[in-house]
Design a protein around this motif. Structure first.
Motif, PDB file in Angstrom:
ATOM      1  N   ALA A 146       0.829  -1.214   0.000  1.00 18.80           N
ATOM      2  CA  ALA A 146       0.000   0.000   0.000  1.00 18.80           C
ATOM      3  C   ALA A 146       0.862   1.262   0.000  1.00 18.80           C
ATOM      4  O   ALA A 146       0.560   2.236  -0.700  1.00 18.80           O
ATOM      5  CB  ALA A 146      -0.928  -0.009   1.215  1.00 18.80           C
ATOM      6  N   LEU A 147       1.943   1.227   0.764  1.00 17.91           N
ATOM      7  CA  LEU A 147       2.807   2.414   0.864  1.00 17.91           C
ATOM      8  C   LEU A 147       3.369   2.793  -0.505  1.00 17.91           C
ATOM      9  O   LEU A 147       3.560   3.971  -0.805  1.00 17.91           O
ATOM     10  CB  LEU A 147       3.953   2.127   1.846  1.00 17.91           C
ATOM     11  N   GLU A 148       3.632   1.787  -1.335  1.00 18.96           N
ATOM     12  CA  GLU A 148       4.283   2.055  -2.622  1.00 18.96           C
ATOM     13  C   GLU A 148       3.291   2.127  -3.785  1.00 18.96           C
ATOM     14  O   GLU A 148       3.699   2.104  -4.951  1.00 18.96           O
ATOM     15  CB  GLU A 148       5.370   1.006  -2.870  1.00 18.96           C
ATOM     16  N   LEU A 149       1.988   2.240  -3.476  1.00 20.01           N
ATOM     17  CA  LEU A 149       1.031   2.484  -4.559  1.00 20.01           C
ATOM     18  C   LEU A 149       1.254   3.876  -5.141  1.00 20.01           C
ATOM     19  O   LEU A 149       1.905   4.730  -4.526  1.00 20.01           O
ATOM     20  CB  LEU A 149      -0.407   2.365  -4.025  1.00 20.01           C
ATOM     21  N   ASP A 150       0.668   4.114  -6.316  1.00 27.78           N
ATOM     22  CA  ASP A 150       0.837   5.414  -6.970  1.00 27.78           C
ATOM     23  C   ASP A 150      -0.032   6.489  -6.313  1.00 27.78           C
ATOM     24  O   ASP A 150      -0.772   6.206  -5.379  1.00 27.78           O
ATOM     25  CB  ASP A 150       0.473   5.262  -8.452  1.00 27.78           C
ATOM     26  N   SER A 151       0.063   7.697  -6.811  1.00 30.15           N
ATOM     27  CA  SER A 151      -0.738   8.863  -6.408  1.00 30.15           C
ATOM     28  C   SER A 151      -0.676   9.149  -4.904  1.00 30.15           C
ATOM     29  O   SER A 151      -1.695   9.366  -4.255  1.00 30.15           O
ATOM     30  CB  SER A 151      -2.197   8.737  -6.891  1.00 30.15           C
ATOM     31  N   HIS A 152       0.529   9.126  -4.381  1.00 28.90           N
ATOM     32  CA  HIS A 152       0.779   9.430  -2.969  1.00 28.90           C
ATOM     33  C   HIS A 152       1.457  10.794  -2.830  1.00 28.90           C
ATOM     34  O   HIS A 152       1.915  11.366  -3.822  1.00 28.90           O
ATOM     35  CB  HIS A 152       1.667   8.341  -2.365  1.00 28.90           C
ATOM     36  N   PRO A 153       1.571  11.305  -1.598  1.00 26.02           N
ATOM     37  CA  PRO A 153       2.202  12.620  -1.431  1.00 26.02           C
ATOM     38  C   PRO A 153       3.639  12.665  -1.959  1.00 26.02           C
ATOM     39  O   PRO A 153       4.092  13.696  -2.442  1.00 26.02           O
ATOM     40  CB  PRO A 153       2.179  12.838   0.087  1.00 26.02           C
ATOM     41  N   SER A 154       4.376  11.538  -1.830  1.00 25.90           N
ATOM     42  CA  SER A 154       5.757  11.514  -2.326  1.00 25.90           C
ATOM     43  C   SER A 154       6.113  10.098  -2.732  1.00 25.90           C
ATOM     44  O   SER A 154       6.002   9.171  -1.916  1.00 25.90           O
ATOM     45  CB  SER A 154       6.725  11.973  -1.230  1.00 25.90           C
ATOM     46  N   ASN A 155       6.565   9.935  -3.965  1.00 22.07           N
ATOM     47  CA  ASN A 155       7.015   8.605  -4.387  1.00 22.07           C
ATOM     48  C   ASN A 155       8.366   8.252  -3.778  1.00 22.07           C
ATOM     49  O   ASN A 155       8.869   7.147  -3.951  1.00 22.07           O
ATOM     50  CB  ASN A 155       7.114   8.524  -5.913  1.00 22.07           C
ATOM     51  N   GLY A 156       8.957   9.216  -3.079  1.00 20.78           N
ATOM     52  CA  GLY A 156      10.254   8.957  -2.434  1.00 20.78           C
ATOM     53  C   GLY A 156      10.125   8.120  -1.174  1.00 20.78           C
ATOM     54  O   GLY A 156      11.137   7.670  -0.632  1.00 20.78           O
ATOM     55  N   VAL A 157       8.918   7.930  -0.693  1.00 23.00           N
ATOM     56  CA  VAL A 157       8.750   7.155   0.542  1.00 23.00           C
ATOM     57  C   VAL A 157       8.586   5.685   0.162  1.00 23.00           C
ATOM     58  O   VAL A 157       7.497   5.243  -0.204  1.00 23.00           O
ATOM     59  CB  VAL A 157       7.538   7.664   1.353  1.00 23.00           C
ATOM     60  N   GLN A 158       9.673   4.952   0.223  1.00 24.75           N
ATOM     61  CA  GLN A 158       9.694   3.548  -0.182  1.00 24.75           C
ATOM     62  C   GLN A 158       9.884   2.675   1.053  1.00 24.75           C
ATOM     63  O   GLN A 158      10.678   3.002   1.947  1.00 24.75           O
ATOM     64  CB  GLN A 158      10.830   3.307  -1.180  1.00 24.75           C
ATOM     65  N   GLU A 203      -1.346  18.333   7.750  1.00 27.57           N
ATOM     66  CA  GLU A 203      -0.982  18.452   6.342  1.00 27.57           C
ATOM     67  C   GLU A 203       0.429  17.890   6.113  1.00 27.57           C
ATOM     68  O   GLU A 203       1.300  18.027   6.964  1.00 27.57           O
ATOM     69  CB  GLU A 203      -0.967  19.943   5.980  1.00 27.57           C
ATOM     70  N   PHE A 204       0.623  17.262   4.961  1.00 31.23           N
ATOM     71  CA  PHE A 204       1.965  16.796   4.578  1.00 31.23           C
ATOM     72  C   PHE A 204       2.585  17.810   3.632  1.00 31.23           C
ATOM     73  O   PHE A 204       1.920  18.277   2.702  1.00 31.23           O
ATOM     74  CB  PHE A 204       1.890  15.468   3.824  1.00 31.23           C
ATOM     75  N   TRP A 205       3.861  18.094   3.812  1.00 28.76           N
ATOM     76  CA  TRP A 205       4.592  18.940   2.877  1.00 28.76           C
ATOM     77  C   TRP A 205       5.903  18.239   2.511  1.00 28.76           C
ATOM     78  O   TRP A 205       6.975  18.607   3.010  1.00 28.76           O
ATOM     79  CB  TRP A 205       4.873  20.319   3.508  1.00 28.76           C
ATOM     80  N   PRO A 206       5.835  17.214   1.645  1.00 24.05           N
ATOM     81  CA  PRO A 206       7.055  16.469   1.320  1.00 24.05           C
ATOM     82  C   PRO A 206       8.113  17.368   0.699  1.00 24.05           C
ATOM     83  O   PRO A 206       7.789  18.358   0.034  1.00 24.05           O
ATOM     84  CB  PRO A 206       6.585  15.426   0.309  1.00 24.05           C
ATOM     85  N   ALA A 207       9.353  17.000   0.921  1.00 24.21           N
ATOM     86  CA  ALA A 207      10.474  17.769   0.378  1.00 24.21           C
ATOM     87  C   ALA A 207      10.704  17.385  -1.086  1.00 24.21           C
ATOM     88  O   ALA A 207      10.331  16.298  -1.526  1.00 24.21           O
ATOM     89  CB  ALA A 207      11.729  17.468   1.187  1.00 24.21           C
ATOM     90  N   ALA A 208      11.306  18.301  -1.826  1.00 23.31           N
ATOM     91  CA  ALA A 208      11.710  18.000  -3.202  1.00 23.31           C
ATOM     92  C   ALA A 208      12.883  17.022  -3.175  1.00 23.31           C
ATOM     93  O   ALA A 208      13.543  16.861  -2.141  1.00 23.31           O
ATOM     94  CB  ALA A 208      12.122  19.287  -3.914  1.00 23.31           C
ATOM     95  N   GLU A 209      13.138  16.375  -4.306  1.00 23.72           N
ATOM     96  CA  GLU A 209      14.253  15.442  -4.370  1.00 23.72           C
ATOM     97  C   GLU A 209      15.555  16.183  -4.062  1.00 23.72           C
ATOM     98  O   GLU A 209      15.815  17.246  -4.640  1.00 23.72           O
ATOM     99  CB  GLU A 209      14.315  14.822  -5.769  1.00 23.72           C
ATOM    100  N   GLY A 210      16.327  15.671  -3.135  1.00 27.90           N
ATOM    101  CA  GLY A 210      17.614  16.291  -2.810  1.00 27.90           C
ATOM    102  C   GLY A 210      17.510  17.478  -1.863  1.00 27.90           C
ATOM    103  O   GLY A 210      18.533  17.990  -1.397  1.00 27.90           O
ATOM    104  N   GLU A 211      16.310  17.941  -1.576  1.00 31.18           N
ATOM    105  CA  GLU A 211      16.143  19.098  -0.690  1.00 31.18           C
ATOM    106  C   GLU A 211      16.416  18.693   0.758  1.00 31.18           C
ATOM    107  O   GLU A 211      15.997  17.627   1.195  1.00 31.18           O
ATOM    108  CB  GLU A 211      14.703  19.621  -0.804  1.00 31.18           C
ATOM    109  N   THR A 212      17.093  19.561   1.500  1.00 31.74           N
ATOM    110  CA  THR A 212      17.223  19.288   2.931  1.00 31.74           C
ATOM    111  C   THR A 212      16.289  20.211   3.698  1.00 31.74           C
ATOM    112  O   THR A 212      15.929  21.289   3.234  1.00 31.74           O
ATOM    113  CB  THR A 212      18.672  19.474   3.438  1.00 31.74           C
ATOM    114  N   VAL A 213      15.920  19.759   4.859  1.00 34.93           N
ATOM    115  CA  VAL A 213      14.952  20.457   5.686  1.00 34.93           C
ATOM    116  C   VAL A 213      15.673  20.837   6.973  1.00 34.93           C
ATOM    117  O   VAL A 213      16.142  19.963   7.705  1.00 34.93           O
ATOM    118  CB  VAL A 213      13.779  19.498   5.998  1.00 34.93           C
TER     119      VAL A 213
END
Ligand code: GLA
Length: 684
Positions: free
Chosen positions: A417-429, A523-533
């Motif tokens: 389920a975690l790796e299904l499509d149309s999620h807040p971030s595909n980076g969460v594997q 609310e979720f605000w996922p980071a961009a690829e390579g972005e640090t928080v």
């Protein structure tokens, strides 16, 4: 009263009298002289167990019902004469050409409607009645033929189910999927509710309208996708259980297994495990990867957890290089030994390889073998022999178990389920997120179990939920009760978001654990690829953070105390990034980003300290792994040096050095680079 299930694995253990050692043996690829040499070399190397005839269907049944066991009769007799046990295959892993030619309908179909041809292997539709029937007939024929053979010790059904073809989208599979759905939901309205079919006008009025999630204009219904993954794993499991049942009718005392591949997503090992007498794993860590041993460690803990802590078999590993990566690294001297003992340290009762003799032709001719192309006078074979000698020195390891106090909660439903499509971030594997938690725990030196949320949680002091997105209300309630009763919890973002049908738990995330964690996420605000928080400590007692990545979110406190904050620039400085909360008698921590490894380690250390969990052997140098396997009245400590430096280790009490034939008592151990020590308690 029901009588307990027979412990058939014990029969194999009794036969071997210690740890198993060997590999896939494919004598059908070799002439008589080579086979004679094989037996001699196997005896010299201490081989006592082989996986036999895994891909022998075409040879044993060259035409429908025309079984010819002549060749394998000789092989089995020879094995028995040389004291070697067969993990004898039912030979059904790869259908022979005649079967595909007679019955092209057994061939698997992809989501886009393409048919997969014979010519490789595993080209069967898991739901095909023809395939299932032919496979069961063959399994029956093999079992009837070898039922009393002295070499038979264990049954090897299929081979790595689902590694090439895990899902089939043909009409036969579609009909089977509909049957599975009818059993699961009973009526179509229950399915409509579970699948949220009022979205996008997907409401069904009958099961006959449902198909597998074939290629569609856009995202197929996620609950349908999830159920199709469950169904597909179950369809393969039925292939296994049909053969198993045939074997049990004929050889009721012989244990039955099949080999899983480490890190493989399609087959729900936890749901298969109760159907098996013992679990078996194939493990191929990449020597090019610096922390490959940690990924391997995780897969061993997953498998052992699925087996309810019982010992398992390492049925395959590479003696040196594999052939199927882009670049295939060999194992440098000592690495194969180290990684083999690692599997034993983490609960394996056998160390086996793919394969005994490196093939001359075929797709795997560049995959290493225990006997390489260059022959037995080689480095690889010398290391194989040495390992065989060593493994025989510690028979008391067989049957022993680990006892750990930390459990990572893991299940395939969440992975899928975690790796299904149309999620807040595909980076969460899934496995990445698990490793983000497993690695600092591993480095802290604590023993880790990986368990299903329905497992008995009473042995544990700390539970870890690494982005456990799918969590049923029932499982969340078990975790809440665990914490209330005094257990520790470490949960990371995107945990407890949806129920078993992939429908959101309403009321702010993660609703079913909100009270336990003392917070609500808006609310979720996922980071961009390579972005640090950027992160900052809440006060002087908090860990000093470097940065996060991957994710951030809007956490509202409802009783929890912040330990870290997000620190802008786009964010207000008052949004928590890590929190701690007392719930009942327990402590629950929450992490709302992916902290840098140092910060994550600091958070993990706090969770371990809260829960009162210590290292297996405190004070070990970084990179040295320790595990303890317990028997009824003895235990065995295994030390594994995963570094390239020598290390000295002092033991809290004297132990026997089992790898020295004299078994001297030692208080101090010198571990060479990639070195291993196997240390029994006094009395072993
Ligand atoms: C898998 C299979 C074997 C072989 C090896 C090669 O584990 O089970 O038949 O293909 O991979 O690494």
């Amino acid at each position: 009263m029901n009588s307990p299930a027979p412990d058939r694995a014990r029969n194999l253990r009794a036969r071997l009298g210690g740890l198993g050692f060997g590999g896939d043996y494919n004598p059908e690829q070799w002439d008589a002289a080579t086979r004679a040499e094989d037996l001699h070399l196997m005896n010299e190397a201490g081989v006592n167990l082989v996986n036999l005839a895994v891909f022998a269907w075409a040879r044993v049944e060259p035409a429908r019902d025309a079984y010819d066991f002549g060749f394998f009769d000789t092989v089995m007799d020879d094995l028995a004469a040389h004291g070697i046990t067969a993990n004898l295959a039912t030979m059904t892993a790869s259908p022979p050409p005649w079967l595909a030619a007679e019955h092209p309908e057994i061939l698997p179909v992809t989501a886009s409607g393409g048919v997969l041809s014979p010519g490789g292997r595993q080209h069967f539709c898991p739901s095909s009645p023809v395939f299932r029937d032919r496979a069961v007939r063959l399994a029956e024929a093999v079992a009837a033929h070898y039922r009393d053979h002295p070499a038979l010790g264990v049954w090897h059904v299929g081979n790595e189910y689902g590694i090439h073809v895990a899902e089939c989208f043909c009409d036969t599979s579609a009909a089977d999927f509909r049957r599975w759905l009818t059993d699961r939901y009973g009526d179509i309205d229950a399915l409509n509710d579970a699948w949220s079919t009022d979205f996008w006008s997907q409401r069904y009025t009958g099961f006959d309208q449902i198909a597998p999630p074939r290629a569609a204009p856009t995202y197929p219904n996620p609950s349908q996708q999830l159920d199709f993954k469950r169904f597909s794993s179950d369809a393969l499991r039925t292939c296994f259980t049909l053969e198993r049942d045939a074997l049990r009718r004929i050889t009721p005392d012989v244990p039955v297994t099949t080999n899983f591949l480490a890190g493989h997503k399609s087959v729900d090992v936890q749901r298969w495990a109760p159907e098996m007498d013992l679990l078996a794993l194939d493990s191929y860590p990449d020597p090019h990867e610096e922390s490959a041993h940690i990924g391997a460690a995780l897969s061993y803990d997953v498998l052992r957890g699925a087996a309810d802590g019982r010992p398992w078999l390492l049925t395959e590993q590479a003696p040196s290089a594999v052939n199927w990566r882009d670049r295939n690294a060999g194992k440098s001297p000592g690495r194969m030994r180290l990684w083999s003992w690692q599997a034993v340290a983490q609960g394996a009762d056998a160390v086996m390889y793919f394969q005994w003799r490196q093939s001359r032709g075929g797709a795997e001719k560049f995959h290493s073998g225990m006997v390489p192309h260059a022959g037995a006078e080689t480095r690889v074979h010398a290391e194989v022999r040495e390992l065989g000698r060593e493994l025989a020195l510690a028979p008391e390891l067989a049957g022993t178990r680990l006892r750990n106090e930390v459990a990572i909660v893991f299940d395939w439903d969440n992975w899928w389920a975690l790796e299904l499509d149309s999620h807040p971030s595909n980076g969460v594997q899934c496995l990445d997120r698990v490793l983000d938690h497993y690695t600092p725990l591993f480095e802290a030196g604590v023993g880790i179990d990986v368990v299903h949320p329905s497992a008995d949680l009473s042995p544990y002091k700390l539970l870890v939920l690494p982005s456990h997105y799918l969590l049923s209300a029932e499982h969340a309630a078990r975790i809440a009760a665990f914490v209330a009763a005094g257990g520790g919890l470490l949960a990371s973002f995107f945990t407890g978001i949806v129920d078993e049908h992939d429908r959101v738990h309403m009321g702010g995330y993660p609703a079913p654990l909100g009270d336990v964690l003392g917070l609500r996420v808006e609310e979720f605000w996922p980071a961009a690829e390579g972005e640090t928080v950027a992160l900052r400590a809440a006060d002087a007692n908090s860990p000093a953070p470097a940065a996060g990545s991957l994710w951030r979110e809007d956490v509202k406190l409802a009783g929890a105390r912040p330990e870290l904050f997000f620190a802008g620039p786009d964010w207000d400085d008052d949004r928590p990034a890590a929190t701690v909360h007392t719930h009942g008698a327990g402590t629950a921590r929450y992490v709302a980003t992916r902290p840098d490894p140092g910060t994550m380690r600091a958070l993990v250390d706090r969770a371990l300290a809260d829960a009162g969990v210590g290292a297996v052997l405190p004070g070990l140098p970084a990179g040295v792994q320790a595990t303890l396997r317990h028997g009824a009245d003895h235990d065995v400590l295994v030390l594994l040096n995963h570094t390239e430096e020598k290390h000295e280790v002092s033991l809290p009490a004297g132990r026997l050095d089992l790898l020295d034939v004299r078994r001297p008592a030692v208080r101090h151990v010198t571990l060479a680079p990639r070195g291993v020590a196997v240390l029994g308690s006094a009395g072993t």
